[in-house]
Design a protein around this motif. Structure first.
Motif, PDB file in Angstrom:
ATOM      1  N   UNK A 110       0.843  -1.197   0.000  1.00  0.00           N
ATOM      2  CA  UNK A 110       0.000   0.000   0.000  1.00  0.00           C
ATOM      3  C   UNK A 110       0.880   1.249   0.000  1.00  0.00           C
ATOM      4  N   UNK A 111       0.367   2.308  -0.600  1.00  0.00           N
ATOM      5  CA  UNK A 111       1.109   3.566  -0.657  1.00  0.00           C
ATOM      6  C   UNK A 111       0.225   4.708  -0.174  1.00  0.00           C
ATOM      7  N   UNK A 112       0.831   5.651   0.532  1.00  0.00           N
ATOM      8  CA  UNK A 112       0.110   6.832   0.959  1.00  0.00           C
ATOM      9  C   UNK A 112       1.106   7.938   1.291  1.00  0.00           C
ATOM     10  N   UNK A 113       0.591   9.158   1.483  1.00  0.00           N
ATOM     11  CA  UNK A 113       1.423  10.209   2.054  1.00  0.00           C
ATOM     12  C   UNK A 113       0.907  10.479   3.463  1.00  0.00           C
ATOM     13  N   UNK A 114       1.822  10.827   4.321  1.00  0.00           N
ATOM     14  CA  UNK A 114       1.534  10.885   5.758  1.00  0.00           C
ATOM     15  C   UNK A 114       1.968  12.243   6.304  1.00  0.00           C
ATOM     16  N   UNK A 115       1.096  12.854   7.084  1.00  0.00           N
ATOM     17  CA  UNK A 115       1.406  14.146   7.702  1.00  0.00           C
ATOM     18  C   UNK A 115       1.458  13.998   9.211  1.00  0.00           C
ATOM     19  N   UNK A 116       2.311  14.829   9.850  1.00  0.00           N
ATOM     20  CA  UNK A 116       2.552  14.666  11.283  1.00  0.00           C
ATOM     21  C   UNK A 116       1.591  15.436  12.179  1.00  0.00           C
ATOM     22  N   UNK A 117       0.758  16.317  11.598  1.00  0.00           N
ATOM     23  CA  UNK A 117      -0.179  17.087  12.419  1.00  0.00           C
ATOM     24  C   UNK A 117       0.471  18.257  13.140  1.00  0.00           C
TER      25      UNK A 117
ATOM     26  N   UNK B   6     -12.460  10.898  -1.149  1.00  0.00           N
ATOM     27  CA  UNK B   6     -11.077  10.588  -0.756  1.00  0.00           C
ATOM     28  C   UNK B   6     -11.010   9.337   0.102  1.00  0.00           C
ATOM     29  N   UNK B   7      -9.842   8.719   0.069  1.00  0.00           N
ATOM     30  CA  UNK B   7      -9.511   7.599   0.946  1.00  0.00           C
ATOM     31  C   UNK B   7      -8.421   8.086   1.882  1.00  0.00           C
ATOM     32  N   UNK B   8      -8.702   8.073   3.185  1.00  0.00           N
ATOM     33  CA  UNK B   8      -7.782   8.660   4.164  1.00  0.00           C
ATOM     34  C   UNK B   8      -7.788   7.840   5.449  1.00  0.00           C
ATOM     35  N   UNK B   9      -6.815   8.093   6.291  1.00  0.00           N
ATOM     36  CA  UNK B   9      -6.820   7.569   7.661  1.00  0.00           C
ATOM     37  C   UNK B   9      -6.413   8.702   8.583  1.00  0.00           C
ATOM     38  N   UNK B  10      -7.271   9.035   9.504  1.00  0.00           N
ATOM     39  CA  UNK B  10      -6.961  10.065  10.497  1.00  0.00           C
ATOM     40  C   UNK B  10      -6.216   9.415  11.660  1.00  0.00           C
ATOM     41  N   UNK B  11      -5.162  10.077  12.149  1.00  0.00           N
ATOM     42  CA  UNK B  11      -4.377   9.483  13.232  1.00  0.00           C
ATOM     43  C   UNK B  11      -4.235  10.405  14.433  1.00  0.00           C
ATOM     44  N   UNK B  12      -4.828  11.576  14.385  1.00  0.00           N
ATOM     45  CA  UNK B  12      -4.699  12.495  15.504  1.00  0.00           C
ATOM     46  C   UNK B  12      -6.054  12.949  16.001  1.00  0.00           C
TER      47      UNK B  12
END
Lengths: 302, 128
Positions: A73-80, A104-110
């Motif tokens: 899988x590939x994605x771009x990731x931001x640190x918040x 969009x296809x996303x994953x929230x982590x914060x």
């Protein structure tokens, strides 16, 4: 033939399509001289695949999201903290004439769901955003006028932190209606949104509202922003396309002894197991679940 | 490996000169731009967080020359030296203080900032 999201822009629709799974669209620097080649590298430029030329950049080194490529899988990731990407100013996406779509296809982590926006803080212009700024971890597709917050069209969905989300936001000017679907859960709202302000020209930001004014952490697998409300079929096709960006798809055949028709599968953490029969999804298991499938009719193979 | 840096208001200008010297272009003068974090005493900080390597950390703590890209001598190398003198590295989150440029390792930058005693200041866009 496989669905191509480029079809959403075939009639000259405004907007953008960002696809981190296509590594040829990613560059480490904002000038596009050093391509992204492997996991962990910064993304200073991501090309727009819609044909509209709305490429998104970050010129400050420390503020560049990170390209990730793990287990297929590939994605771009931001640190918040400081990461975001933005385009040059783009004519307003949400227009009275055509409405708009944000898919969009996303994953929230914060603590704040993944932000995608076009926003102008100083004028009575038409904005759109994927996140509620009052309920940060909640997805909220909103189209509004900045200077009169009573004229919002908002649809909300409960937060989906640390899991993948397929987000579809649609805005229809004709009946002042916004619809939001997140992982199949639909909500909608209507309001008499003022028709002024559709001529806004502002940046489109990823992981941010207003060019870093608010920031979100998480993953982006794919984003499609379209200056046109999309049909049911277009939404279905696009959601299937986006879902495929978040799931490692493989197929396998399992030989089953019809005289003892059982088998078991261990689904390790993070692996989802699907069982299809005649094109119909019969079973889905995930998260450390041991599944056992037994044929009900020994004459009918699994 | 990720590093998260807290730049206090009084060191903002010098720290941005250091950021340019350690990075790739004049655009990096905006590394510590927004004073959007504060400590318990109300001191303001700009923050940055990014993946790094042992080699980069070593590079950042040793004498620096003007980078090859800076052919117009944009960078104030005296300011770079001052910022380096104020730079503190730590393998774990330590308290941010208003007279040091504090850089801490940790996989989750938001957790590191919390453990440095910093809190995000609500943005003017909050609550719209």
């Amino acid at each position: 033939m496989a669905y191509d999201p480029l079809a959403l822009f075939a009639n000259g629709e405004s907007g953008a399509w960002y696809d981190p799974s296509d590594i040829t669209t990613l560059f480490q620097d904002s000038e596009g001289t050093t391509p992204v080649t492997e996991d962990g590298q910064p993304v200073g430029l991501m090309l727009d695949k819609s044909g509209n030329g709305n490429h998104t950049t970050q010129s400050v080194s420390s503020k560049r999201p990170t390209y990730r490529s793990i287990d297929g899988l590939q994605w771009i990731e931001a640190d918040g903290i400081d990461d975001f990407l933005s385009t040059a100013p783009v004519s307003g996406i949400a227009t009275d004439a055509d409405g708009m779509s944000l898919m969009m296809a996303v994953r929230s982590t914060g603590s704040r769901a993944v932000l995608v926006s076009q926003y102008d803080s100083s004028a009575s212009n038409r904005n759109f955003s994927s996140v509620s700024t009052t309920q940060g971890n909640e997805f909220q597709f909103s189209v509004q006028n900045k200077t009169n917050f009573n004229v919002n069209v908002i649809a909300s969905s409960s937060g989906n932190i640390n899991s993948d989300s397929i987000f579809t936001g649609l805005w229809f000017r004709a009946n002042n209606r916004a619809e939001l679907t997140v992982n199949g859960s639909n909500s909608s709202s209507t309001h008499a949104l003022s028709s002024v302000g559709s001529a806004m020209t502002e940046d489109i930001s990823l992981f941010s509202l207003n060019n870093g004014g608010l920031l979100s952490s998480g993953r982006i697998y794919g984003v499609i922003i379209r200056g046109q409300h999309s049909s049911d079929q277009e939404v279905t096709d696009t959601e299937e396309y986006l879902t495929a960006l978040t799931v490692l798809v493989f197929s396998a055949q399992i030989a089953v002894d019809v005289t003892a028709p059982t088998f078991s599968v261990i689904a390790n953490n993070g692996i989802q197991v699907y069982y299809y029969r005649s094109g119909t999804q019969v079973i889905t298991y995930s998260q450390n679940t041991q599944i056992k499938i037994r044929t009900l009719n020994t004459n009918q193979p699994l | 490996m990720r590093i998260t840096v807290a730049c206090p208001q009084q060191l903002q200008s010098d720290s941005n000169q250091l950021a340019m010297c350690l990075a790739l272009s004049v655009a990096d003068v905006d590394t510590y731009k927004d004073l959007s974090w504060q400590d318990a005493d109300g001191n303001l900080y700009a923050v940055a967080s990014f993946p790094t390597t042992d080699a980069w950390i070593h590079f950042a703590q040793n004498p620096l020359n003007r980078p090859a890209w800076d052919i117009d001598s944009v960078i104030d190398m005296d300011a770079v030296a001052r910022a380096q003198n104020d730079l503190v590295f730590s393998d774990t989150a330590i308290e941010a203080v208003p007279n040091k440029l504090t850089a801490c390792l940790g996989d989750n930058g938001l957790d590191v900032l919390l453990n440095m005693g910093l809190f995000a200041i609500p943005s003017s866009e909050e609550g719209i």
